[in-house]
Scaffold this active site. Sequence first.
Site, short mmCIF file in Angstrom:
data_model
loop_
_atom_site.label_atom_id
_atom_site.label_comp_id
_atom_site.label_asym_id
_atom_site.label_seq_id
_atom_site.Cartn_x
_atom_site.Cartn_y
_atom_site.Cartn_z
N ALA A 143 0.89 -1.18 0.00
CA ALA A 143 0.00 0.00 0.00
C ALA A 143 0.92 1.22 0.00
O ALA A 143 1.18 1.81 1.03
CB ALA A 143 -0.90 -0.01 1.24
N ALA A 144 1.42 1.58 -1.18
CA ALA A 144 2.71 2.29 -1.23
C ALA A 144 2.66 3.82 -1.34
O ALA A 144 3.60 4.48 -0.94
CB ALA A 144 3.54 1.74 -2.38
N ALA A 145 1.60 4.38 -1.94
CA ALA A 145 1.65 5.83 -2.23
C ALA A 145 1.51 6.66 -0.95
O ALA A 145 0.83 6.23 -0.02
CB ALA A 145 0.50 6.20 -3.19
N PRO A 146 2.15 7.83 -0.87
CA PRO A 146 2.95 8.48 -1.92
C PRO A 146 4.39 7.97 -2.03
O PRO A 146 5.14 8.46 -2.86
CB PRO A 146 2.93 9.94 -1.50
CG PRO A 146 2.79 9.90 -0.01
CD PRO A 146 1.95 8.70 0.30
N GLY B 271 6.89 7.34 0.62
CA GLY B 271 7.95 7.66 1.58
C GLY B 271 8.64 6.40 2.09
O GLY B 271 9.88 6.34 2.17
N LYS B 272 7.83 5.39 2.40
CA LYS B 272 8.44 4.17 2.96
C LYS B 272 9.07 3.34 1.85
O LYS B 272 10.08 2.68 2.06
CB LYS B 272 7.41 3.39 3.77
CG LYS B 272 6.88 4.19 4.94
CD LYS B 272 5.91 3.45 5.81
CE LYS B 272 5.28 4.35 6.87
NZ LYS B 272 4.28 5.29 6.33
N CYS C 139 -1.54 4.45 11.01
CA CYS C 139 -1.41 5.68 11.79
C CYS C 139 -2.74 5.94 12.51
O CYS C 139 -3.23 7.06 12.55
CB CYS C 139 -0.97 6.86 10.92
SG CYS C 139 -2.11 7.29 9.63
N1 SAM Z 1 3.27 3.78 2.83
C1 SAM Z 1 2.88 5.07 2.28
C2 SAM Z 1 3.99 6.07 2.53
O1 SAM Z 1 4.73 5.93 3.52
O2 SAM Z 1 4.16 6.99 1.73
C3 SAM Z 1 1.54 5.52 2.86
C4 SAM Z 1 0.45 4.51 2.61
S1 SAM Z 1 -1.14 5.07 3.09
C5 SAM Z 1 -1.14 4.84 4.79
C6 SAM Z 1 -2.14 3.76 2.53
C7 SAM Z 1 -2.25 3.65 1.03
O3 SAM Z 1 -3.03 2.48 0.73
C8 SAM Z 1 -2.96 4.81 0.34
O4 SAM Z 1 -2.15 5.32 -0.67
C9 SAM Z 1 -4.21 4.17 -0.25
O5 SAM Z 1 -4.62 4.73 -1.48
C10 SAM Z 1 -3.75 2.73 -0.44
N2 SAM Z 1 -4.83 1.73 -0.57
C11 SAM Z 1 -6.17 1.89 -0.39
N3 SAM Z 1 -6.81 0.74 -0.70
C12 SAM Z 1 -5.87 -0.16 -1.08
C13 SAM Z 1 -5.90 -1.50 -1.53
N4 SAM Z 1 -7.06 -2.17 -1.67
N5 SAM Z 1 -4.74 -2.09 -1.87
C14 SAM Z 1 -3.55 -1.44 -1.74
N6 SAM Z 1 -3.46 -0.16 -1.32
C15 SAM Z 1 -4.59 0.46 -0.98
#
Ligand code: SAM
Length: 315
Positions: free
Chosen positions: A117-120, A122-123, A240
Amino acid sequence: MSTELPARFLERLQLIIPSSQWKPVLASFSSDRPVCFRINPLKTITDQVFDEFKGLGLQPEALPWNPFGYCLPAQARSLLTDSAMFNEGRIYIQGLSSQLAAIILNPQPGETTLDLAAAPGGKTLHIAAMMQNQGQLSAVEPVKNRFFKLRANLERGAASMVRTYLKDGREVGHKVPDRFDRVLLDAPCSSEARIRAGKPESWSHWSEKKIKEVSRKQKRLLHSAILSLKPGGRLLYSTCSFAPEENELVIQAALRKHPEMSVLSVDMPVTNIQPGLSEWSGKALNPEVAKSVRVLPTKQMDGFFLCLLQKKTGP
Ligand code: SAM
């Protein structure tokens, strides 16, 4: 009790935070946190960035537990976001809790890693830096505009090892079972740690219904993450949010469904932590769940939850 935060959120939080920690935790919702960042070793060397800081009259403070992590007072944020080192990817602004995730997952060069669940990103960027761009790193994100933001951030940060997938993470595990040495599931959540006192826009999407909804999705994502993990591999689940429905109960459901998984104790580099809850809503939880970690919010750090799991190798 503060009226600057939603009443139901505070009622629930009081059931989660130990009374000895309540005052500082409550105060943390009003504090102006420092702006923290990582120097990106895929793009630069620390000395060069420090020359740039000098030019801006800034003196960042080093983090003791992340060799590339630094903080500056909150007022320095716009100087940073306007700087060439930020816009060209030599630094990445990232909160302290968020920096903990890759440190705890501890990916190594040459391994096969998934960020589900990667966007944006950072990790993902932090993981790519720890892997020195060597090995395989796959990053999954299903939301189109967020996916393109992820791609742009990875390109700007020279994370050339990353393959990106515009996909629903729930579909990944059965497509590539037993594939990855390490998996990060930084799950979509109700973002309770982003709630700020006196700022109703920060909780406009928060509700108990939302918590229930995301909890269902988190369970399915964690199931998928577990399927994709190699025997012996390690998986970090993080959110979070404070809500046990998004944290301990998600881990408990995964342990019930996957007896091949166990929770590892984590040696945390910060002290503002408490173990996972042992009960919620009058029900005792699986004692393994207490090995999870809740990072308590402070004046420097957002609240966070993390749980490091391992897939057993034998039958
Ligand atoms: N790890 C990211 C960072 O550090 O930049 C932040 C991730 S954020 C907490 C969770 C992400 O999961 C969002 O970008 C969201 O759009 C995505 N998401 C939502 N539903 C999802 C799904 N079914 N499968 C994978 N990712 C999903």
